[in-house]
Motif scaffolding. Structure first.
Motif, PDB file in Angstrom:
ATOM      1  N   GLN A   1      38.855  35.979  26.075  1.00 44.23           N
ATOM      2  CA  GLN A   1      39.397  35.086  27.095  1.00 44.23           C
ATOM      3  C   GLN A   1      38.262  34.664  28.031  1.00 44.23           C
ATOM      4  OE1 GLN A   1      42.323  33.806  27.365  1.00 44.23           O
ATOM      5  NE2 GLN A   1      43.665  35.056  26.080  1.00 44.23           N
TER       6      GLN A   1
ATOM      7  N   PHE B   1      43.332  36.910  40.805  1.00 50.32           N
ATOM      8  CA  PHE B   1      42.831  35.974  39.807  1.00 50.32           C
ATOM      9  C   PHE B   1      43.548  34.640  39.976  1.00 50.32           C
ATOM     10  CE2 PHE B   1      46.657  37.479  37.861  1.00 50.32           C
ATOM     11  CZ  PHE B   1      47.139  36.397  37.137  1.00 50.32           C
ATOM     12  N   LYS B   2      42.955  33.615  39.363  1.00 47.37           N
ATOM     13  CA  LYS B   2      43.548  32.285  39.339  1.00 47.37           C
ATOM     14  C   LYS B   2      43.158  31.626  38.026  1.00 47.37           C
ATOM     15  CE  LYS B   2      43.968  28.004  42.024  1.00 47.37           C
ATOM     16  NZ  LYS B   2      43.522  27.275  43.243  1.00 47.37           N
ATOM     17  N   TYR B   3      44.150  30.988  37.375  1.00 46.96           N
ATOM     18  CA  TYR B   3      43.901  30.327  36.093  1.00 46.96           C
ATOM     19  C   TYR B   3      43.586  28.865  36.364  1.00 46.96           C
ATOM     20  CZ  TYR B   3      44.425  29.355  31.097  1.00 46.96           C
ATOM     21  OH  TYR B   3      44.199  29.001  29.797  1.00 46.96           O
TER      22      TYR B   3
ATOM     23  N   TYR C   1      36.362  33.705  31.353  1.00 45.60           N
ATOM     24  CA  TYR C   1      36.585  34.087  32.745  1.00 45.60           C
ATOM     25  C   TYR C   1      35.326  33.834  33.571  1.00 45.60           C
ATOM     26  CZ  TYR C   1      33.811  38.378  32.271  1.00 45.60           C
ATOM     27  OH  TYR C   1      32.785  39.262  32.107  1.00 45.60           O
TER      28      TYR C   1
ATOM     29  N   GLU D   1      48.751  35.250  41.653  1.00 45.32           N
ATOM     30  CA  GLU D   1      49.731  36.143  41.034  1.00 45.32           C
ATOM     31  C   GLU D   1      50.890  36.435  41.979  1.00 45.32           C
ATOM     32  OE1 GLU D   1      47.275  39.220  43.190  1.00 45.32           O
ATOM     33  OE2 GLU D   1      46.993  37.230  42.342  1.00 45.32           O
TER      34      GLU D   1
ATOM     35  N   VAL E   1      38.172  35.326  38.814  1.00 42.49           N
ATOM     36  CA  VAL E   1      38.478  36.658  39.335  1.00 42.49           C
ATOM     37  C   VAL E   1      37.580  36.930  40.529  1.00 42.49           C
ATOM     38  CG1 VAL E   1      38.623  39.111  38.796  1.00 42.49           C
ATOM     39  CG2 VAL E   1      39.141  37.419  37.021  1.00 42.49           C
TER      40      VAL E   1
ATOM     41  N   ILE F   1      47.318  41.448  33.106  1.00 39.13           N
ATOM     42  CA  ILE F   1      46.541  40.826  34.175  1.00 39.13           C
ATOM     43  C   ILE F   1      47.255  40.991  35.521  1.00 39.13           C
ATOM     44  CG2 ILE F   1      45.781  38.592  35.090  1.00 39.13           C
ATOM     45  CD1 ILE F   1      43.923  39.731  33.044  1.00 39.13           C
TER      46      ILE F   1
ATOM     47  N   TYR G   1      39.959  32.009  33.558  1.00 42.71           N
ATOM     48  CA  TYR G   1      40.411  32.899  34.621  1.00 42.71           C
ATOM     49  C   TYR G   1      39.290  33.070  35.645  1.00 42.71           C
ATOM     50  CZ  TYR G   1      44.505  34.264  31.885  1.00 42.71           C
ATOM     51  OH  TYR G   1      45.691  34.266  31.196  1.00 42.71           O
TER      52      TYR G   1
ATOM     53  N   ASN H   1      51.249  29.744  32.570  1.00 37.98           N
ATOM     54  CA  ASN H   1      49.835  29.861  32.262  1.00 37.98           C
ATOM     55  C   ASN H   1      49.644  31.053  31.335  1.00 37.98           C
ATOM     56  OD1 ASN H   1      48.971  27.718  33.914  1.00 37.98           O
ATOM     57  ND2 ASN H   1      49.064  29.040  35.722  1.00 37.98           N
TER      58      ASN H   1
END
Length: 634
Positions: free
Chosen positions: A274, A310-312, A276, A373, A319, A299, A317, A59
């Motif tokens: 980016q 965080f998660k994509y 988010y 993460e 957060v 990140i 993103y 990612n």
């Protein structure tokens, strides 16, 4: 409808048909990257790693880290151009390595070159576009408007061209001498066009009283104006400072000192453009100082040690706090070379913290659940340790040589419980037992010769005559082959089992006693046992931890006693090359036995002692040699 009208209607269709007919047709299945496909086809024959299937999910991962991960998983030798700075986002499931390289060539501006077994990944070298094609300035003399098409042109060349076409002098300050300009302006007055040109390329345009246009850098924003410098991302908030600058598409400069995390997140994503989504407030403060770091690495480090994560998701993103369900991630990893039970034990504690690990032995997989993460960090570790474990074939040649000599002579006489019968051998050795009847017949034959007159012997009397010599050589060979995984033990055992009797008498009652006898036959083992633990080094050398133990039975002290046992053993730790044979030997056993019995005095007189004594003499030597040859099977 007349003929002319029909022709006007059919003319576009006729033109399209002519274009299709006259257009060159490319070969079926041929693409612009056909040379790359041919290169990968030729390399696949001598680099097996290109045909290996892998599973990898990325990612917004920098291409440098992505290709290093592919190389670590497969053992592929890759040399990456350090100037490559794009990111990769994709989910590759059971994909060949060569297909991944082809995907990168097709979708990014890179090319492949081979140097032996090393694959070089470089930027495509494009032929420079002539300046005349990148720089076009036109002046409409009637309206005094200009048209400009500028693409990556040095600012000095642009100023010369505008001066040449419009007749207006332009002065470029030294601070802008290395600046490159891109812009597109259509039908605009010259002064307005220059203002727009400066706005797009971050410089100011000033017209002097003498009619000169001066191009100079913009002045930095002063701190007392309390304005945000969007291009550098510099800000001061509360008791913390935030300084963020996007160097490239995936390279960031950041300096923060005890700054609120939510403000850092907001500034970072805005500067780097980016997308988010912030799921609730963040209460941590962070301090980070990097002159250059990739966005993906930043990140990961930004949220390390905080309550946020965080998660994509779908190109955006998310957060928020770690305990938010929407930020939890679940990933299943199927192992290729290791087993689930052996893997979980070696995962460091710091990687397992905050991640739930479930074993799925049926398909040799583990399921990870937790913040994205942490899950990704643990998944990277799992892929790093899930390596191909070499198999080692161990050939063992065992040679056991025994050399024995024995001598037994003499006469033995005595009384038995019952009469014995005459038996034994006369040739090639003498080992006879004479009964009383045979002895009396011999006495009867001697009686009557002169004064000799011997009496009879009793019925249970016997005489044993012995005169024999033995010389034997025994050479035993066995060639077992053992196989084991790297670091695991391989064991071989060759032996014999004998039993001895053990009786237990149990008495019951006090007045009328009864006894019960329990008989048990217990085993005793004598064996040759070899245990070898191989460890393969990176240079195809093998370290062998060898343990050898040999035991043999000796005579029993009584008929029902356990047999005696002697043992020989040794341990050795050596290093050998692949397919190199070594000799481990010298386990030697020597036994000398010399027993005499006879009548006092008479047993010492030469010649006569053969009639009044017996002797047993033996000499035995045994030597064990082992030849060991390890072979690495990839």
């Amino acid at each position: 409808m007349n003929l002319r009208q029909r022709f006007l209607l059919l003319f576009p269709l006729i033109s399209l048909v002519l274009i299709l007919i006259t257009r060159p047709v490319s070969a079926v299945g041929q693409t612009e990257n056909t040379p790359v496909i041919q290169l990968l086809d030729s390399l696949s024959n001598k680099i097996p790693a290109l045909n290996e299937n892998i599973d990898i999910t990325v990612n917004a991962t920098p291409v440098q880290e992505f290709l290093r991960g592919v190389a670590n998983q497969t053992g592929l030798n890759i040399n990456i151009d350090p100037t490559l700075n794009f990111t990769v986002t994709n989910n590759f499931v059971h994909v060949r390595v060569r297909d991944i390289l082809q995907f990168l060539v097709d979708n990014y501006d890179i090319n492949l070159q081979a140097a032996g077994s090393i694959i070089n990944i470089r930027k495509n070298k494009h032929s420079p576009v002539p300046l005349s094609d990148r720089l076009k300035v036109e002046l409409d003399t009637l309206s005094d408007h200009v048209n400009m098409s500028i693409e990556q042109v040095p600012i000095q060349d642009l100023a010369k061209e505008i001066t040449r076409k419009t007749g207006n002098n332009i002065v470029v300050t030294p601070e802008l001498s290395k600046k490159v300009i891109s812009s597109y302006i259509q039908n605009m007055p010259l002064t307005d066009a220059m203002d727009k040109l400066g706005m797009e390329n971050n410089f100011t345009v000033t017209k002097t009283d003498g009619g000169f246009y001066v191009w100079e850098p913009k002045q930095p924003v002063r701190a007392n104006e309390m304005q945000l410098h969007r291009s550098s991302g510099r800000n001061s908030i509360g008791d913390g400072t935030i300084d963020i600058e996007a160097l490239t598409i995936d390279s960031v400069k950041i300096h923060t000192a005890n700054a609120p995390l939510d403000k850092v997140v907001e500034k970072l994503f805005d500067v780097c453009h980016q997308p988010y989504k912030l799921l609730g407030p963040l209460t941590d403060n962070v301090s980070i100082d990097y002159d250059r770091i990739s966005f993906a690495s930043l990140i990961d480090e930004l949220f390390a040690g905080t309550d946020a994560t965080f998660k994509y998701v779908d190109g955006r993103y998310w957060v928020g706090k770690r305990n938010i369900d929407a930020l939890q991630d679940v990933k299943m990893i199927q192992l290729k070379y290791r087993t689930v039970d052996s893997l979980v034990q070696i995962i460091p504690t710091q990687l397992k913290t905050g991640v739930e690990i479930k074993e799925y032995p049926d398909i040799n997989s583990i399921i990870l659940s937790g913040p994205q993460e942490k899950v990704n960090r643990l998944a990277t570790f799992v892929h790093q340790v899930d390596k191909l474990i070499p198999v080692i074939l161990i050939e063992v040649l065992i040679i056991d040589n025994k050399n024995s000599k024995a001598l037994a002579t003499g006469i033995t006489a005595g009384l038995s419980d019952e009469p014995v019968t005459t038996k034994g051998t006369v040739f090639p050795s003498v080992d006879m037992t004479l009964s009383s009847k045979a002895i009396n017949n011999l006495i009867d034959g001697l009686n009557g010769f002169g004064w000799v007159n011997l009496g009879k012997v009793k019925s249970n009397f016997y005489v044993t005559l012995k005169a024999l010599e033995e010389d034997g050589v025994i050479d035993l060979r066995s060639t077992p082959q053992l196989s084991t995984l790297n670091g695991h033990k391989a064991t071989m055992s060759i032996g014999n089992t004998e039993y001895y009797k053990e009786e237990m008498n149990t008495i019951y009652g006090s007045i009328n006693t009864q006894s019960q006898v329990a008989t048990t036959y217990k085993p005793v083992n004598a064996e040759l046992a070899v245990t070898i633990r191989p460890i393969v080094a990176g240079n195809d050398e093998v370290t062998l931890d060898i343990k050898v133990e040999q035991s043999d039975f000796t005579s029993r002290i009584s008929e029902y006693a356990p047999p005696g046992k002697v043992s020989r053993k040794f341990e050795s730790l050596i290093r050998v090359k692949d397919q190199e044979m070594i000799l481990l030997g010298g386990l030697e056993e020597k036994e000398v036995k010399d027993t005499r019995s006879g009548l006092p005095l008479l047993a010492r007189i030469p010649i006569i002692r053969w009639l009044f004594s017996s002797r047993e003499k033996s000499n035995t030597k045994s030597k064990l040699n082992l030849f060991i040859k390890p072979t690495i099977i990839k």
